[in-house]
Scaffold this motif. Structure first.
Motif, PDB file in Angstrom:
ATOM      1  N   HIS A   1       0.852  -1.185   0.000  1.00 58.59           N
ATOM      2  CA  HIS A   1       0.000   0.000   0.000  1.00 58.59           C
ATOM      3  C   HIS A   1       0.888   1.235   0.000  1.00 58.59           C
ATOM      4  N   GLY A   2       0.949   1.911  -1.133  1.00 61.94           N
ATOM      5  CA  GLY A   2       1.810   3.077  -1.254  1.00 61.94           C
ATOM      6  C   GLY A   2       2.080   3.382  -2.715  1.00 61.94           C
ATOM      7  N   PHE A   3       2.998   4.312  -2.941  1.00 57.47           N
ATOM      8  CA  PHE A   3       3.238   4.757  -4.309  1.00 57.47           C
ATOM      9  C   PHE A   3       4.649   5.303  -4.451  1.00 57.47           C
ATOM     10  N   SER A   4       5.304   4.944  -5.562  1.00 56.27           N
ATOM     11  CA  SER A   4       6.597   5.515  -5.924  1.00 56.27           C
ATOM     12  C   SER A   4       6.834   5.274  -7.399  1.00 56.27           C
ATOM     13  N   VAL A   5       7.343   6.288  -8.096  1.00 53.71           N
ATOM     14  CA  VAL A   5       7.695   6.135  -9.507  1.00 53.71           C
ATOM     15  C   VAL A   5       9.058   6.762  -9.759  1.00 53.71           C
TER      16      VAL A   5
END
Length: 218
Positions: free
Chosen positions: A69-73
């Motif tokens: 659960h989370g986000f990174s690009v």
């Protein structure tokens, strides 16, 4: 008015957005063009290849990215220099997911070179976007040192090696000071709010090899 600031944007040839951390990981569904799976079957179907080229002879959890659960690009921008005709590239990590080891693992599984990342930007102060910042800075520094050692090994002049050996440069980390606050959520099984994971402080960012850049208004 004279107080308005106009940002000059340059045309680029390509913008690539590589997901490093996301809520979902699906290796079973079909992937109609132009999308691609995390894994690509190669040759006779008995070998598997991570999208960017890391090889493995056994399809197992060791070769898969981890969803959280989370986000990174990782954002990569490429353009051709008008003066030299050579390709120029810039990279930035936007958000860093909830947990550093997951982010670093996925970077390594995807075989991404982040030694030239020029900054990390945080969208907002929640742990699922900020929890991996310190580890991301550590991985950038590690890859910088690794790249410098490789470059030095390609130079047979020992004196030149000493002159060229430099320490990893500090990575600007763009955050708002107001994002660094304690947060909690109300959960049904407890009368007390449950604290959420912290956002790294400026000191923690500096100690990890970054520079804290406050993007808030003064």
């Amino acid at each position: 008015s004279n107080n308005n600031h106009h940002l000059q944007l340059s045309a680029v040839d390509e913008v690539e957005i590589q997901f490093l951390v996301d809520n979902n990981l699906d290796d079973l569904s079909s992937t109609p063009a132009p999308t691609s799976s995390n894994n690509t079957t190669v040759q006779n179907g008995t070998s598997w290849q991570i999208q960017t080229g890391a090889m493995t002879n056994t399809f197992s959890g060791d070769c898969l990215c981890c969803a959280q659960h989370g986000f990174s690009v990782l954002i990569t921008v490429r353009r051709t220099s008008s003066s030299t005709g050579q390709e120029e590239q810039q990279q930035m990590i936007f958000d860093a997911g909830p947990y550093g080891p997951t982010l670093v693992q996925n970077i390594q599984k995807l075989n991404r070179n982040i030694s030239h990342v020029s900054g990390i930007a945080l969208s907002h102060g929640h742990f699922d976007h900020a929890g991996g910042i310190v580890d991301a800075l550590g991985e950038i520094s590690r890859q910088q040192r690794q790249q410098q050692e490789k470059d030095n090994d390609n130079n047979s002049d020992n004196e030149s090696k000493k002159e060229k050996r430099i320490m990893p440069h500090a990575i600007p980390t763009y955050m708002n000071q107001d994002q660094i606050v304690k947060r909690a959520i109300q959960v049904p099984f407890s009368p007390e709010p449950m604290p959420l994971g912290p956002v790294p402080t400026p000191d923690e960012i500096v100690n990890a090899g970054g520079t804290f850049v406050d993007t808030g208004t003064k």
